[in-house]
Design an enzyme around this catalytic site. Structure first.
Site, PDB file in Angstrom:
ATOM      1  N   SER A   1       0.850  -1.193   0.000  1.00 40.70           N
ATOM      2  CA  SER A   1       0.000   0.000   0.000  1.00 40.70           C
ATOM      3  C   SER A   1       0.882   1.238   0.000  1.00 40.70           C
ATOM      4  CB  SER A   1      -0.870   0.025   1.257  1.00 40.70           C
ATOM      5  OG  SER A   1      -0.064   0.263   2.397  1.00 40.70           O
ATOM      6  N   ASP A   2       0.382   2.330  -0.577  1.00 43.86           N
ATOM      7  CA  ASP A   2       1.036   3.598  -0.269  1.00 43.86           C
ATOM      8  C   ASP A   2       0.862   3.800   1.238  1.00 43.86           C
ATOM      9  OD1 ASP A   2       2.322   6.005  -0.210  1.00 43.86           O
ATOM     10  OD2 ASP A   2       1.234   6.880  -1.896  1.00 43.86           O
ATOM     11  N   TRP A   3       1.700   4.629   1.805  1.00 36.75           N
ATOM     12  CA  TRP A   3       1.763   4.735   3.270  1.00 36.75           C
ATOM     13  C   TRP A   3       0.443   5.301   3.819  1.00 36.75           C
ATOM     14  CZ3 TRP A   3       5.250   2.042   1.485  1.00 36.75           C
ATOM     15  CH2 TRP A   3       6.357   1.601   2.210  1.00 36.75           C
ATOM     16  N   GLY A   4      -0.353   4.394   4.354  1.00 33.46           N
ATOM     17  CA  GLY A   4      -1.645   4.818   4.894  1.00 33.46           C
ATOM     18  C   GLY A   4      -2.777   4.729   3.891  1.00 33.46           C
ATOM     19  N   ALA A   5      -2.596   3.977   2.807  1.00 32.64           N
ATOM     20  CA  ALA A   5      -3.631   3.936   1.759  1.00 32.64           C
ATOM     21  C   ALA A   5      -4.724   2.904   2.025  1.00 32.64           C
ATOM     22  CB  ALA A   5      -2.989   3.656   0.400  1.00 32.64           C
TER      23      ALA A   5
END
Ligand code: BGC
Length: 756
Positions: free
Chosen positions: A235-239
């Site tokens: 995931s993108d960071w926090g996606a």
């Protein structure tokens, strides 16, 4: 030295793990580390930004580590790399990045970012390569290859349709399937199919309403089933929105750590039967595979040569500079008696990278002023700051100092650009204007001395209309990384003969860009209303004026092109050959650009699209035969009816140019195509039937037998009515009174037309 094979052998498969261990394995342990499972010998690995350097957080730094990371070579950001149009160069950058990552114990470097520059306003355009997917795909693949050759994984990002920063964590990019496939996914597809990145990073945004992180169509059907992706999706960071749904959709690793909260959700879902444990096993296995690759690639004794990397950064930056205009004032002459005025704070205080997660702490930093002094030889060099970057300062005093320096000079070089605060990850720009104080300064300097070269420092394009026609030369210096100052000096003094080309159009005004009325959207949606017509595809379709076209870039030498030859290639594509002659007295590089048009296409196509290019060094006075292979996959369009790529048969016009508007010759080639046509149905129009290679003659025969009958047969044989009749679906025509076609015949016709 770690015995990597022994460590790798200790890695367990998911079958040996408890549900809790598997759940923890598929999420981070911290901001940058994956989770270890010590019981079975699975170590954690380190993932970090990226993309144009290694941003490894220092021990004890803030959790993002921005501005406080271990020094690393700050290579030119993607905006510059894209302008090199040179995959071989990007592969070398990838190798160097891999060496530095390895020396820092980093297993995965979070890049490259290859999103399409849909609008010049996107705040993160400096991190992306181009407005064109062929460039993004070719260059992205080269960087991944280089990086991974060193045993360090890439993370191809941000997948997908993350073309703006406004509301980036929620916005839905509402895109029709053809532009999605042909523009926004095409580059990702190329990198996955040709370079197999270890990881793909899903973006924050939604695509047609569904979060990328929980989009099974995107993460599984397209990425794995169609493209054959073998790596891991992070995931993108926090996606991650819903961890269980994300896992099912194909998101293998959630980053950063959720502190165990979402791991517990996975365990609970397995326990209550709502999540099949096999889905968790699959993701855990992929994490184990990634860890194993990183362990195999790791080398605790690895180091890198910072001097050599600085030199590479300078070489690459020099190859990325785009000479937009030159009335003959460049290159500057390092001669006794020559007086050169350097004006602009950016000459002394370089802007060399963008703000946000990609911000590298450089190993050293060149500035153009010192580097120009170093190359000026016996020429006399003077400097005036001209402005203060943040806009403060006594504009009148700064301008009058700059004007007097300019008046006393033979040549003037004015450095202008965007302050760092104007463009960053996390928000979009609201305009593409240079600071007004800088433009005012330029006007004052131009009035004092017309021999002005403007050098720009900017991550996204800026408006140059209004003054570019009065500058004697214009150099697009983008953001060039830590050695950019030296590279600018090299280009200005002719140590490097410029060869960069625009990978994005410079419009006259932001209002002229295709996405202008649909950017950045509202109420959670952004409509990609311009469809396929992004960047030059739009300007060329409308024949609209631009400041500098896609593909443009000058050299200190000149090139002539011979006849263009195009023949059908063995793999269904096209082989293009053209001779390029360096007609000047300096060695130089030319970027041969191959554009393709399909005039009789069954679907709407841009006037011409880049389908291949070659970057060649040609010695002064020499000629070189350049061959560019256009792949069938790149010539195909995405047929939304068949949900498949289609290579149309028929004429392809191949045009070779030095930019999308400086076309030097063309040739036409007929391709057989893949012979796949959309199936005919009773809903297909008479026109579609008559134009179909099998259906046409069949329907024609049926109608001929009933020649003279009333109704549709008569309409089709009347030239005045035929066009109107062609838009009528067959089933409707068959029901007209006096129709010569019966229901039974209809069924037979459809079966016969589609029989292969
Ligand atoms: C960015 C990514 C980056 C990640 C980790 C995110 O906000 O979108 O590009 O890799 O943070 O810093």
């Amino acid at each position: 030295m770690v015995d990597s094979s022994a460590r790798a052998a200790r890695l367990a498969r998911a079958a040996e793990l408890t549900t809790e261990e598997k759940a923890s394995l598929t999420s981070g342990a911290s901001f940058w580390e994956s989770q270890a499972v010590d019981r079975v010998g699975i170590p954690s690995i380190y993932l970090t930004d990226g993309p144009h350097g290694v941003r490894k957080q220092r021990e004890g730094g803030d959790h993002l580590g921005i501005g406080d990371s271990v020094p690393a070579t700050c290579f030119p950001p993607a905006v510059a790399l894209g302008s090199s149009w040179d995959p071989e160069l990007l592969e070398r950058v990838g190798v160097a990045l891999g060496q530095e990552a390895k020396a820092e114990g980093v297993g995965v470097l979070l890049g490259p970012g290859i999103n399409i520059k849909r609008s010049p306003l996107c705040g993160r355009n400096f991190e992306y390569l181009s407005e064109d997917p062929i460039i993004s795909g070719r260059l992205g693949a080269a960087l991944v290859r280089g990086l991974q050759s060193q045993g360090v994984g890439a993370s191809l990002k941000h997948f997908a349709a993350n073309n703006q920063e406004t509301d980036r964590l929620r916005v839905s990019a509402d895109v029709d399937e053809r532009p999605l496939r042909e523009i926004y996914l095409r580059g990702f597809q190329h990198v996955v199919e040709h370079a197999q990145p270890w990881t793909v990073m899903c973006s924050y945004n939604r695509i047609n309403g569904v979060y990328a992180s929980e989009n099974p169509w995107l993460l599984t059907s397209v990425l794995r089933d169609e493209w054959g992706f073998e790596g891991l999706v992070v995931s993108d960071w926090g996606a991650v929105n819903d961890r269980v749904q994300a896992l099912v959709a194909g998101l293998d690793l959630e980053m950063p750590s959720s502190g165990g909260v979402t791991d517990a959700q996975l365990v609970a879902a397995v326990a209550d039967g709502s999540l099949d444990e096999a889905v968790l096993d699959r993701a855990a296995d992929r994490v184990i595979d990634l860890v194993q690759k990183a362990v195999d690639g790791a080398d605790a004794s690895a180091s890198y040569d910072a001097d050599a990397h600085h030199a590479l950064a300078r070489e690459v930056a020099g190859r990325s500079v785009v000479l937009l205009k030159n009335d003959g004032v460049l290159p500057l002459r390092a001669e006794a008696g020559r007086r050169i005025a350097v004006i602009g704070e950016f000459a002394r205080t370089p802007r060399y990278q963008g703000a946000g997660s990609s911000q590298i702490v450089p190993t050293r930093l060149d500035n153009a002023l010192d580097e120009l002094r170093a190359l000026a030889g016996d020429a006399e060099l003077s400097f005036a700051a001209g402005y203060v970057i943040d806009g403060d300062g006594d504009a009148e005093a700064l301008t009058s100092e700059a004007v007097s320096v300019a008046e006393a000079a033979d040549d003037v070089v004015v450095f202008l650009g965007l302050p760092a605060a104007d463009e960053s990850e996390g928000f979009d720009r609201e305009h593409i204007e240079l600071p007004a104080a800088q433009v005012d300064l330029l006007e004052a300097v131009l009035a004092a001395n017309p021999r002005v070269t403007v050098v720009l420092s900017n991550g996204g394009v800026v408006r140059v209309s209004g003054w570019a026609d009065r500058a004697a030369a214009l150099v697009e210096g983008w953001l060039l990384g830590q050695a950019g100052g030296g590279a600018i000096a090299d280009v200005l003094f002719g140590v490097v003969n410029p060869s960069g080309r625009l990978a994005e159009t410079i419009p006259l005004r932001i209002e002229d860009t295709a996405s202008y009325l649909n950017f950045p959207g509202e109420k959670g949606h952004v409509r990609y209303g311009e469809g396929l017509f992004v960047g030059y595809r739009d300007f060329d379709a409308r024949g609209a004026a631009v400041s500098f076209p896609f593909g443009h870039g000058l050299s200190y030498t000149t090139f002539e092109y011979g006849e263009v030859e195009a023949v059908a290639g063995d793999d269904g594509g096209i082989r293009v050959t053209v001779e390029v002659r360096n007609t000047g007295d300096r060695d130089g590089r030319e970027v041969v650009q191959v554009y393709v048009s399909v005039p009789a296409s069954a679907v709407q196509r841009p006037v011409r699209e880049l389908k291949g290019f070659a970057n060649v060094a040609v010695a002064a006075g020499a000629s070189q035969t350049v061959t560019v292979e256009l792949a069938a996959e790149d010539l195909a369009y995405y047929d939304i009816d068949r949900q498949a790529w289609t290579l149309e048969g028929g004429e392809y016009v191949v045009t070779v140019g030095s930019s999308s508007r400086d076309l030097r010759g063309s040739a036409t080639v007929t391709l057989p195509g893949d012979g796949v046509a959309a199936p005919l149905t009773v809903e297909s129009t008479l026109g579609e039937w008559l134009n179909h290679p099998v259906g046409g003659p069949l329907l024609g025969g049926a109608l001929a037998q009933a020649a003279g009958a009333e109704g549709i047969g008569a309409m089709l044989s009347d030239p005045g009515l035929r066009r109107m009749a062609e838009s009528i679906p067959l089933i409707r025509a068959a029901r007209f009174p006096g129709s010569p076609v019966t229901d039974e015949q209809l069924d037979q016709l459809v079966a016969a037309a589609n029989a292969r």
